[in-house]
Design a protein around this motif. Structure first.
Motif, short mmCIF file in Angstrom:
data_model
loop_
_atom_site.label_atom_id
_atom_site.label_comp_id
_atom_site.label_asym_id
_atom_site.label_seq_id
_atom_site.Cartn_x
_atom_site.Cartn_y
_atom_site.Cartn_z
N ALA A 178 0.93 -1.16 -0.24
CA ALA A 178 -0.01 -0.11 0.17
C ALA A 178 0.79 1.15 0.03
N LEU A 179 0.29 2.48 -0.51
CA LEU A 179 0.89 3.45 -0.49
C LEU A 179 0.35 4.22 0.94
N MET A 180 1.42 4.80 1.66
CA MET A 180 0.93 5.21 3.16
C MET A 180 1.63 6.69 3.02
N ILE A 181 0.82 7.49 3.82
CA ILE A 181 1.42 9.05 4.05
C ILE A 181 0.81 9.25 5.59
N THR A 228 -6.47 13.22 16.80
CA THR A 228 -5.82 13.71 18.08
C THR A 228 -4.32 13.07 18.05
N LEU A 229 -4.30 11.78 17.16
CA LEU A 229 -2.93 11.39 17.15
C LEU A 229 -2.48 11.29 15.72
N SER A 230 -1.64 10.55 15.27
CA SER A 230 -1.02 10.63 13.88
C SER A 230 -2.34 9.82 13.20
N TRP A 231 -2.40 9.78 11.96
CA TRP A 231 -3.21 9.33 11.18
C TRP A 231 -2.72 9.21 9.68
N THR A 232 -2.50 7.61 9.51
CA THR A 232 -1.53 7.17 8.51
C THR A 232 -2.77 6.97 7.21
N LEU A 233 -2.63 7.74 6.11
CA LEU A 233 -3.44 7.63 5.07
C LEU A 233 -2.90 6.27 4.27
N VAL A 234 -3.65 5.42 3.80
CA VAL A 234 -3.56 3.82 3.40
C VAL A 234 -4.23 3.78 2.18
#
Length: 325
Positions: A178-181, A228-234
């Protein structure tokens, strides 16, 4: 939406991006890292092409303060020069022998008049000195009104205090890749109802001509209730993905850009804030995974978010899923 073929599969392209299809007319990237459009406008006058209000609201704080102080100094220098040309003998209270002392006292009288402080130990006499002082006082009132409005506008402007990872990564995901940001808030703000959209722009050849084509990348989750925390777009790279079959060399040898649009509701401003950024294929790191950004505190009473680890990733062993299909 239009349709193109890739390796025997039909892919839907996004035609609502606002970017043109002619690749030869584009230079560099579509969106800069800071979210601004990578556009230089010509054919119009410099003054007419700039919104000074927007510019003063968006420039860095140190530049804004520098402009304020430089403007303040230049204005008082000009009026002090005018008082000297009229003659400092028309400013009662000035006691000086040298020109430097006379100009210095005229300068500080100008500062007192411009700010409407008026200590009173120096006062103008005669028509021209009094006229210039009255004009300066009016100009000072208008200038401070504008500066106050700009200070308030900068202070109260809704802003998405969110940072993007410096790189996008290609990592194993479920049975594939997957591409992750990764994104993360970095201020003491409360963001809710966050929503993301990711678009891929690529140069492809159609009938021997390079054209820009854009694809909407489906995300595992494109909405979350609270940021509120980090969010990884997958973006899972499945057979329906325009990145399906891309190897590490493909990212090096092709020209493409991944554009991210993000919006969320800021409870403090009671308004929706938006931000965007992009990654060229050169900024995509293949075969790594992001390192966990948060952990529980030593006393287990809070969650600690390490914002400095936003772009931290670790190497992984290449497996079958990371080779070109």
């Amino acid at each position: 939406m239009s349709v193109i073929k890739k390796k025997g599969k039909k892919l839907k392209t996004d035609t609502n991006t606002g970017f043109g299809a002619n690749a030869s007319n584009y230079g560099g990237r579509f969106i800069n890292k800071d979210g601004s459009a990578n556009i230089k406008k010509t054919g119009i006058g410099f003054i007419e092409s700039i919104s000074w209000y927007h510019t003063m609201l968006n420039i860095p704080s140190w530049k804004f303060m520098a402009i304020i102080f430089v403007f303040y100094g230049i204005v008082n220098f000009i009026f002090a020069t005018i008082y000297c040309l009229i003659g400092v003998e028309h400013l009662n209270g000035i006691i000086a022998n040298s020109f430097t002392d006379k100009f210095g006292q005229a300068f500080f009288f100008s500062a007192q008049t411009f700010t409407t402080v008026g200590y009173g130990h120096i006062s103008p006499t005669g028509f021209w000195a009094s006229f210039v002082a009255s004009v300066e006082a009016l100009f000072g009132l208008l200038s401070f009104a504008i500066a106050t409005g700009l200070f308030y506008g900068r202070f109260s402007k809704p802003k998405a205090h969110i940072r993007f990872s410096e790189n996008a990564v290609i990592a194993p995901f479920q049975d594939g890749k997957a591409l992750m940001i990764r994104i993360s808030p970095y201020k003491n703000t409360n963001l809710t109802d966050a929503e993301a959209k990711v678009t891929l722009g690529m140069r492809v050849k159609e009938k021997g001509t390079e054209v820009n084509r854009f694809f909407s990348l489906d995300l595992e989750y494109d909405k979350i209730n609270a940021l509120t925390l980090s969010w990884t777009l997958v973006h899972p790279i499945t057979e329906d993905s325009p990145l399906y079959g891309f190897s590490k060399d493909d990212f090096k040898n092709n020209k493409g850009e991944i554009i991210i649009y993000l919006k969320a509701f800021d409870e403090m401003y009671s308004n929706t804030v938006a931000i965007r950024s992009s990654y060229t294929f050169e900024e995509v790191v293949y075969g790594v995974k992001f390192v966990q950004m948060y952990e529980n505190s030593k006393d287990n009473s809070r969650t600690v978010l390490h914002v400095n680890k936003l772009n931290a990733f670790s190497e992984i062993v290449f497996e079958e899923v990371l080779t070109e299909e």
